[in-house]
Design an enzyme around this catalytic site. Structure first.
Site, PDB file in Angstrom:
ATOM      1  N   ARG A  92       0.847  -1.185   0.000  1.00 19.85           N
ATOM      2  CA  ARG A  92       0.000   0.000   0.000  1.00 19.85           C
ATOM      3  C   ARG A  92       0.883   1.235   0.000  1.00 19.85           C
ATOM      4  NH1 ARG A  92      -4.631   0.130   4.493  1.00 19.85           N
ATOM      5  NH2 ARG A  92      -2.849   0.546   5.827  1.00 19.85           N
ATOM      6  N   THR A 141      -1.182   7.498  -0.841  1.00 19.16           N
ATOM      7  CA  THR A 141      -2.446   7.327  -1.573  1.00 19.16           C
ATOM      8  C   THR A 141      -3.273   6.168  -1.034  1.00 19.16           C
ATOM      9  OG1 THR A 141      -1.500   5.766  -3.151  1.00 19.16           O
ATOM     10  CG2 THR A 141      -1.315   8.120  -3.693  1.00 19.16           C
ATOM     11  N   ASP A 164       0.496  -3.800  12.405  1.00 19.00           N
ATOM     12  CA  ASP A 164       0.985  -4.054  11.048  1.00 19.00           C
ATOM     13  C   ASP A 164       1.416  -5.528  10.950  1.00 19.00           C
ATOM     14  OD1 ASP A 164       2.549  -2.187   8.592  1.00 19.00           O
ATOM     15  OD2 ASP A 164       2.924  -4.337   8.819  1.00 19.00           O
ATOM     16  N   ASP A 201       5.032  -6.274   9.637  1.00 13.17           N
ATOM     17  CA  ASP A 201       6.061  -5.894  10.613  1.00 13.17           C
ATOM     18  C   ASP A 201       6.112  -6.891  11.767  1.00 13.17           C
ATOM     19  OD1 ASP A 201       6.882  -3.715   9.197  1.00 13.17           O
ATOM     20  OD2 ASP A 201       5.805  -2.241  10.401  1.00 13.17           O
TER      21      ASP A 201
END
Ligand code: PRP
Ligand code: URA
Length: 212
Positions: free
Chosen positions: A107, A111, A203, A206
């Site tokens: 991603r 944006t 995340d 991560d």
């Protein structure tokens, strides 16, 4: 969820229990990965419920037995890189014959749109079943684009599985690909202003790969 949306939460005490530890910020990398694999395996048990069987016979030590096997169905797991990789081992334990394709997407931070950087799937068998895998369905952009890429290659039968879905992502995915079954271990509340799922698990990439 809207009628006509093929979304379902796989609701099982073991999945709910393990998801609690996955969500916990104190859960370390090793345990996180093990739990993600375990939940993926449990989910796969439900997702494969309608897989076709063909009849066969074997000799038991006592007599001939009428049995069934999965036949020539080509099962292809397609993790969305990076985080989808974290769920593959668990599913492979149930379906060791599955092939694995890869879709590389991230991603864009500004944006929030998916950017494709890798795509590789096995040659298509006529009798195929693809399972697209990503722990997180947030805005839905990544999963929608991954399915677009698979469809462009002629893939007909796709199911999508994630650990945690946001309502916003489910709606967007169902609008884009209404015929595709979507399975999640949990449907969370909403996205925050950075499009992270709340309460979520943080995340996923991560936490799986220690890049926090
Ligand atoms: C995460 C996640 C999904 C995507 C979901 O990946 O694993 O692929 O975000 O968000 P969306 O539904 O809004 O598209 P990310 O882009 O962070 O890449 P990574 O797996 O490489 O960390
Ligand atoms: N990607 C993640 O890893 N987590 C989220 O909450 C949303 C997108």
């Amino acid at each position: 969820m809207d009628k006509g949306c093929k979304f379902q939460v796989i609701n099982h005490p073991l999945i709910r229990h393990k998801l609690t530890y996955i969500r916990n910020r104190l859960t370390g990398k090793k345990e996180f990965k093990e739990l993600v694999d375990e939940v993926a395996m449990l989910m796969a048990f439900e997702i494969t419920r309608d897989f076709p069987l063909v009849k066969t016979t074997v000799e038991t030590p006592l007599m001939k037995a009428d049995c069934e096997v999965m036949g020539d169905l080509q099962v292809v797991l397609v993790p969305i890189l990076r985080a989808g990789i974290g769920m593959v081992d668990g599913i492979m334990r149930l379906i060791p014959s599955a092939r694995v394709g890869h879709v590389g997407l991230f991603r864009d931070h500004d944006t929030l749109k998916p950017v494709t950087y890798y795509f590789k799937i096995p040659p298509l068998a006529e009798n195929h079943q693809f399972i697209l895998i990503d722990p997180m369905l947030a805005t839905g952009g990544s999963a929608i684009e991954a399915v677009n890429l698979l469809k462009r290659e002629g893939v007909k039968n796709i199911k999508f599985m994630c650990l945690i879905a946001a309502p916003e992502g489910v709606r967007a995915f169902c609008d884009a690909h209404p015929e595709i079954e979507v399975y999640a271990a949990a449907l969370d509340e909403k996205l925050n202003d950075k499009a992270y799922i709340l309460p979520g698990l943080g995340d996923a990439g991560d936490r799986l790969f220690g890049t926090v």
